[in-house]
Design a protein around this motif. Structure first.
Motif, PDB file in Angstrom:
ATOM      1  N   THR A 140      44.418  39.529  45.531  1.00  0.00           N
ATOM      2  CA  THR A 140      43.728  38.505  44.734  1.00  0.00           C
ATOM      3  C   THR A 140      42.208  38.530  44.941  1.00  0.00           C
ATOM      4  OG1 THR A 140      45.685  37.110  44.866  1.00  0.00           O
ATOM      5  CG2 THR A 140      43.651  36.047  44.172  1.00  0.00           C
ATOM      6  N   PHE A 141      41.773  38.635  46.184  1.00  0.00           N
ATOM      7  CA  PHE A 141      40.318  38.609  46.430  1.00  0.00           C
ATOM      8  C   PHE A 141      39.635  39.845  45.846  1.00  0.00           C
ATOM      9  CE2 PHE A 141      41.075  35.847  50.433  1.00  0.00           C
ATOM     10  CZ  PHE A 141      41.173  34.719  49.646  1.00  0.00           C
ATOM     11  N   CYS A 144      39.415  39.200  42.195  1.00  0.00           N
ATOM     12  CA  CYS A 144      38.424  38.151  41.890  1.00  0.00           C
ATOM     13  C   CYS A 144      36.997  38.650  42.146  1.00  0.00           C
ATOM     14  CB  CYS A 144      38.693  36.891  42.713  1.00  0.00           C
ATOM     15  SG  CYS A 144      40.165  36.000  42.215  1.00  0.00           S
ATOM     16  N   ASP A 145      36.809  39.432  43.217  1.00  0.00           N
ATOM     17  CA  ASP A 145      35.482  40.010  43.473  1.00  0.00           C
ATOM     18  C   ASP A 145      35.041  40.851  42.282  1.00  0.00           C
ATOM     19  OD1 ASP A 145      35.191  38.894  45.977  1.00  0.00           O
ATOM     20  OD2 ASP A 145      35.876  40.674  47.079  1.00  0.00           O
ATOM     21  N   LEU A 158      42.733  30.509  38.900  1.00  0.00           N
ATOM     22  CA  LEU A 158      43.953  31.288  39.091  1.00  0.00           C
ATOM     23  C   LEU A 158      45.083  30.702  38.250  1.00  0.00           C
ATOM     24  CD1 LEU A 158      44.003  31.568  43.020  1.00  0.00           C
ATOM     25  CD2 LEU A 158      42.895  33.137  41.390  1.00  0.00           C
ATOM     26  N   CYS A 185      39.725  30.642  47.901  1.00  0.00           N
ATOM     27  CA  CYS A 185      38.783  31.209  46.931  1.00  0.00           C
ATOM     28  C   CYS A 185      37.464  30.438  46.942  1.00  0.00           C
ATOM     29  CB  CYS A 185      39.368  31.158  45.522  1.00  0.00           C
ATOM     30  SG  CYS A 185      40.601  32.423  45.214  1.00  0.00           S
ATOM     31  N   ASN A 186      37.549  29.150  47.153  1.00  0.00           N
ATOM     32  CA  ASN A 186      36.325  28.342  47.181  1.00  0.00           C
ATOM     33  C   ASN A 186      35.748  28.212  48.590  1.00  0.00           C
ATOM     34  OD1 ASN A 186      36.061  27.835  44.415  1.00  0.00           O
ATOM     35  ND2 ASN A 186      37.581  26.194  44.515  1.00  0.00           N
ATOM     36  N   LYS A 189      35.636  32.440  50.039  1.00  0.00           N
ATOM     37  CA  LYS A 189      34.982  33.394  49.145  1.00  0.00           C
ATOM     38  C   LYS A 189      33.863  32.773  48.295  1.00  0.00           C
ATOM     39  CE  LYS A 189      36.195  37.138  48.673  1.00  0.00           C
ATOM     40  NZ  LYS A 189      35.771  38.385  49.377  1.00  0.00           N
ATOM     41  N   TYR A 191      33.845  31.321  45.408  1.00  0.00           N
ATOM     42  CA  TYR A 191      33.852  31.654  43.979  1.00  0.00           C
ATOM     43  C   TYR A 191      33.459  30.452  43.117  1.00  0.00           C
ATOM     44  CZ  TYR A 191      36.695  35.784  45.233  1.00  0.00           C
ATOM     45  OH  TYR A 191      37.170  36.949  45.755  1.00  0.00           O
TER      46      TYR A 191
END
Ligand SMILES: *Cc1c(COP(=O)(O)O)cnc(C)c1O
Length: 227
Positions: A140-141, A144-145, A158, A185-186, A189, A191
């Motif tokens: 996933t990362f 997303c990256d 997502l 993710c938040n 990472k 995002y």
């Protein structure tokens, strides 16, 4: 009546949230796939509802074209074949089904040429269900990256489709895993994403309890699909 069903669904979502102490806003998407266009326009006219979803690209593109003069948001939630990317214009408010790096790469090139930015969600196959598309949890990362670096794609969040089960409670751990992933993710990472798209007619209250911000409801709003 669509309007009454929608009101019931929104009310039970609010009740569920207050009972469980959930604070997120939840958007109800009406999944109109395989229902005629007139069901969408009727729903809009009678209830003022503006958020609809479609899962088959041909049908979705045709409906988008016919709805473009109404203030309706059409979301694309089905698997997108790579050879259909070329048909994407400003048809869809959000594409929920970004499920491979290859597709992300094609979409980035396409929207760069179109000179527009498309909101997208990365679809995660959280249960490693061989019948579902989506990237694996561990990819996933990476995915997303890649989207974050793609200037013409705007990562909004997502999406997940749980396995088919008899008792929706069986999928609660998958919803919970998605929420953990969404938070990472938040928090890790950074995002800064705001959409967690999960929950359908049979399991949307469980999805909301576990943190969904967008539920995708078909049959509970429009009735049984004919095919
Ligand atoms: C059909 C569909 C839904 C809605 O399912 P219902 O069980 O009719 O509520 C939600 N998400 C996706 C991706 C779908 O294809």
């Amino acid at each position: 009546m669509f309007k009454d069903r929608l009101e019931d669904i929104k009310n039970t979502i609010e009740e569920t949230k207050s009972r469980k102490g959930c604070t997120q806003d939840v958007t109800v998407m009406a999944v109109s796939k395989r229902f005629p266009l007139s069901d969408i326009t009727n729903a809009y006219e009678t209830s003022g509802h503006t958020v609809f979803g479609e899962n088959r690209i041909q049908e979705a593109l045709e409906k988008a074209e016919k709805l473009k003069n109404l203030p309706i948001e059409l979301h694309f939630i089905g698997h997108l074949q790579k050879n259909k990317v070329k048909y994407l214009k400003d048809n869809f408010t959000m594409i929920h089904s970004l499920d491979s790096l290859k597709l992300a790469n094609l979409m980035q090139g396409h929207f760069e040429r179109e000179n527009r930015i498309q909101d997208v969600l990365v679809q995660v196959n959280i249960a490693s269900d061989e019948n579902k598309s989506g990237v694996g949890e561990e990819e996933t990362f990476l995915m997303c990256d890649y989207v974050m670096q793609s200037e013409n794609l705007n990562l909004r969040g997502l999406m997940m489709m749980p396995p088919l089960v008899d008792d929706a409670e069986e999928n609660r751990p998958h919803f919970a895993r998605m929420k953990k992933l969404f938070d990472k993710c938040n928090d890790i990472k950074r995002y800064n994403i705001d959409v967690l798209s999960m929950g359908m007619s049979d399991d949307h209250l469980i999805a909301v309890e576990e943190g969904s911000t967008m539920v995708r409801i078909g049959t509970a709003l429009f009735g049984q699909r004919q095919y």
